[in-house]
Design a protein around this motif. Structure first.
Motif, PDB file in Angstrom:
ATOM      1  N   ALA A  55      56.430  44.051  48.198  1.00  0.00           N
ATOM      2  CA  ALA A  55      57.362  42.852  47.811  1.00  0.00           C
ATOM      3  C   ALA A  55      56.286  42.276  47.140  1.00  0.00           C
ATOM      4  O   ALA A  55      56.307  41.135  46.258  1.00  0.00           O
ATOM      5  N   THR A  56      54.796  42.705  47.207  1.00  0.00           N
ATOM      6  CA  THR A  56      53.998  41.165  46.195  1.00  0.00           C
ATOM      7  C   THR A  56      53.815  41.077  44.879  1.00  0.00           C
ATOM      8  O   THR A  56      53.140  40.714  43.939  1.00  0.00           O
ATOM      9  N   VAL A  57      54.250  42.765  44.706  1.00  0.00           N
ATOM     10  CA  VAL A  57      53.536  43.269  42.819  1.00  0.00           C
ATOM     11  C   VAL A  57      55.033  42.395  41.880  1.00  0.00           C
ATOM     12  O   VAL A  57      56.214  42.501  42.521  1.00  0.00           O
ATOM     13  N   PRO A  58      54.606  41.521  40.997  1.00  0.00           N
ATOM     14  CA  PRO A  58      55.254  41.020  40.047  1.00  0.00           C
ATOM     15  C   PRO A  58      56.010  42.021  39.659  1.00  0.00           C
ATOM     16  O   PRO A  58      55.878  42.691  38.538  1.00  0.00           O
ATOM     17  N   LEU A  59      57.694  41.742  39.791  1.00  0.00           N
ATOM     18  CA  LEU A  59      58.657  42.571  38.015  1.00  0.00           C
ATOM     19  C   LEU A  59      58.625  41.499  37.180  1.00  0.00           C
ATOM     20  O   LEU A  59      59.616  42.408  36.351  1.00  0.00           O
ATOM     21  N   GLY A  60      58.687  40.485  37.268  1.00  0.00           N
ATOM     22  CA  GLY A  60      59.024  39.085  35.847  1.00  0.00           C
ATOM     23  C   GLY A  60      58.386  38.811  35.843  1.00  0.00           C
ATOM     24  O   GLY A  60      57.682  38.344  37.107  1.00  0.00           O
ATOM     25  N   LEU A  61      58.932  37.365  34.836  1.00  0.00           N
ATOM     26  CA  LEU A  61      57.899  36.087  34.845  1.00  0.00           C
ATOM     27  C   LEU A  61      59.597  35.314  35.145  1.00  0.00           C
ATOM     28  O   LEU A  61      60.412  34.814  34.012  1.00  0.00           O
ATOM     29  N   LEU A  62      58.315  34.691  36.871  1.00  0.00           N
ATOM     30  CA  LEU A  62      59.637  33.802  37.204  1.00  0.00           C
ATOM     31  C   LEU A  62      58.512  32.182  36.626  1.00  0.00           C
ATOM     32  O   LEU A  62      57.381  31.584  36.521  1.00  0.00           O
ATOM     33  N   LEU A  63      59.647  31.552  36.194  1.00  0.00           N
ATOM     34  CA  LEU A  63      59.227  29.915  36.382  1.00  0.00           C
ATOM     35  C   LEU A  63      60.026  29.172  36.936  1.00  0.00           C
ATOM     36  O   LEU A  63      61.155  28.868  37.879  1.00  0.00           O
ATOM     37  N   PRO A  64      59.049  28.267  37.380  1.00  0.00           N
ATOM     38  CA  PRO A  64      59.073  27.125  38.162  1.00  0.00           C
ATOM     39  C   PRO A  64      60.434  26.387  37.622  1.00  0.00           C
ATOM     40  O   PRO A  64      60.333  25.751  36.648  1.00  0.00           O
ATOM     41  N   SER A  65      61.570  25.834  38.722  1.00  0.00           N
ATOM     42  CA  SER A  65      62.784  24.546  37.920  1.00  0.00           C
ATOM     43  C   SER A  65      62.193  23.718  36.946  1.00  0.00           C
ATOM     44  O   SER A  65      62.956  22.601  36.361  1.00  0.00           O
ATOM     45  N   GLU A  66      61.267  22.847  37.785  1.00  0.00           N
ATOM     46  CA  GLU A  66      60.814  21.435  36.987  1.00  0.00           C
ATOM     47  C   GLU A  66      60.283  22.008  35.682  1.00  0.00           C
ATOM     48  O   GLU A  66      60.569  20.729  34.915  1.00  0.00           O
ATOM     49  N   PHE A  67      59.475  23.441  35.628  1.00  0.00           N
ATOM     50  CA  PHE A  67      59.742  23.140  33.757  1.00  0.00           C
ATOM     51  C   PHE A  67      60.792  23.811  33.080  1.00  0.00           C
ATOM     52  O   PHE A  67      60.972  23.124  31.364  1.00  0.00           O
ATOM     53  N   LEU A  68      61.897  24.304  33.715  1.00  0.00           N
ATOM     54  CA  LEU A  68      63.476  23.993  32.600  1.00  0.00           C
ATOM     55  C   LEU A  68      63.667  22.447  32.286  1.00  0.00           C
ATOM     56  O   LEU A  68      64.037  22.468  31.505  1.00  0.00           O
ATOM     57  N   THR A  69      63.109  21.482  32.944  1.00  0.00           N
ATOM     58  CA  THR A  69      64.023  20.194  32.563  1.00  0.00           C
ATOM     59  C   THR A  69      62.209  19.099  32.179  1.00  0.00           C
ATOM     60  O   THR A  69      62.553  18.049  31.952  1.00  0.00           O
TER      61      THR A  69
END
Length: 77
Positions: A4-18
């Protein structure tokens, strides 16, 4: 088995979208997509020439070719 600790993609925080920078890039991509689609549709349409739509009084009555046709005002021989 994947941990579960292996990242499967790039996740951005929701603050970045605004953020203003992300909104500017999103607007740029949207305008660019619309322009690309409009140009692609314009290439599908037939060409329109302004001379076909507007008649001018100064149009020549005779051809200026090396081998001219019969003059317009005279009957053919």
């Amino acid at each position: 088995m994947v941990s579960a600790t292996v990242p499967l993609g790039l996740l951005l925080p929701s603050e970045f979208l605004t953020s203003p920078a992300f909104q500017f890039l999103a607007a740029f991509v949207a305008i660019n997509t619309i322009m690309y689609a409009a140009l692609a549709l314009a290439k599908l349409l037939p060409k329109v020439y302004l001379s076909d739509l507007v008649t001018r009084r100064g149009r020549r009555k005779e051809t200026r070719s090396i081998h001219p046709d019969e003059p317009v005002g005279l009957p053919p021989k």
